[in-house]
Design a protein around this motif. Structure first.
Motif, short mmCIF file in Angstrom:
data_model
loop_
_atom_site.label_atom_id
_atom_site.label_comp_id
_atom_site.label_asym_id
_atom_site.label_seq_id
_atom_site.Cartn_x
_atom_site.Cartn_y
_atom_site.Cartn_z
N GLU A 95 0.84 -1.20 0.00
CA GLU A 95 0.00 0.00 0.00
C GLU A 95 0.87 1.24 0.00
OE1 GLU A 95 -3.38 2.12 2.80
OE2 GLU A 95 -2.99 -0.02 3.02
N PHE A 96 0.52 2.19 -0.86
CA PHE A 96 1.27 3.43 -0.97
C PHE A 96 0.52 4.54 -0.24
CE2 PHE A 96 2.76 7.29 -3.16
CZ PHE A 96 4.13 7.10 -3.03
N PRO A 97 1.22 5.35 0.56
CA PRO A 97 0.54 6.41 1.32
C PRO A 97 -0.04 7.48 0.39
CG PRO A 97 2.91 6.60 1.56
CD PRO A 97 2.65 5.33 0.81
N PRO A 98 -1.28 7.88 0.63
CA PRO A 98 -1.91 8.88 -0.25
C PRO A 98 -1.34 10.27 -0.03
CG PRO A 98 -3.35 8.37 1.59
CD PRO A 98 -2.17 7.44 1.70
N LYS A 99 -1.53 11.10 -1.04
CA LYS A 99 -1.08 12.48 -0.95
C LYS A 99 -2.13 13.29 -0.21
CE LYS A 99 1.10 16.06 -3.58
NZ LYS A 99 1.87 16.31 -4.77
N LYS A 100 -1.68 14.11 0.73
CA LYS A 100 -2.59 14.99 1.45
C LYS A 100 -2.19 16.42 1.13
CE LYS A 100 -3.80 11.66 4.77
NZ LYS A 100 -3.76 11.10 6.02
N VAL A 101 -3.16 17.31 1.08
CA VAL A 101 -2.94 18.65 0.58
C VAL A 101 -2.32 19.59 1.61
CG1 VAL A 101 -4.07 20.60 -0.57
CG2 VAL A 101 -4.87 18.29 -0.98
N LEU A 102 -2.39 19.29 2.88
CA LEU A 102 -1.87 20.20 3.90
C LEU A 102 -0.39 20.45 3.69
CD1 LEU A 102 -3.71 18.77 7.02
CD2 LEU A 102 -4.32 20.78 5.69
#
Length: 168
Positions: free
Chosen positions: A57-64
């Protein structure tokens, strides 16, 4: 034997731009080097790898922007991702290139696995020891080495009663 960890990250600013750089420590057969990679570089690697292998599983991108809690969670997840790839049966060359790992070009290193579009490296987990505790004595200490003595007694000594029980 390849081992990878991501022990830290840092905020990098320059030319009006800021981003997070993750420090990647790579240990390869007794040598060590450090890389600094952006999340976007990990993301590009993931896009390449998922075409040829089953990826963790690849960590998702978060906008903060620079939220330390999110960046730390991502650091842990990226480290788990890299280690998950290393636990697979084959390691794609694109992954080794990402880690800046160079392997000799001989034997199984040049083999192609069926169904994969790029050469891969097959490997087996191994344990390495820096020295043999049974061959080298530590004369620097006046205290006995109780760990080595305990292991030696456990492995190499037997009680006469146990021996007699086996003979009967």
């Amino acid at each position: 034997m390849i081992r990878v960890s991501i022990p830290s990250y840092q905020k990098v600013e320059g030319n009006g731009d800021s981003y997070t750089a993750y420090r990647v420590d790579v240990f390869q057969s007794g040598s060590y080097h450090t890389l600094h990679k952006r999340y976007s570089e990990f993301e590009e690697l993931h896009k390449q790898l998922k075409k040829i292998i089953v990826t963790p599983e690849f960590p998702p991108k978060k906008v903060l922007k620079f939220n330390q809690k999110i960046v730390e969670q991502r650091r842990v997840a990226l480290e788990a991702y890299l280690q998950g790839i290393l636990e697979g049966e084959t390691i794609p060359r694109s992954f080794l290139k990402f880690l800046d790992v160079h392997l000799p070009r001989s034997g199984s290193f040049d083999s192609l696995d069926v169904g994969l579009s790029e050469p891969t490296v097959t490997h087996q987990p191994m344990i390495g020891f820096t020295k043999d505790s049974f061959l080298q004595q530590n004369y620097r200490s006046v205290l006995p080495d109780i760990v080595s003595q305990g292991v030696q007694n456990g492995l190499y000594s037997f009680h006469q009663e146990d021996f007699l029980g086996l003979v009967r």
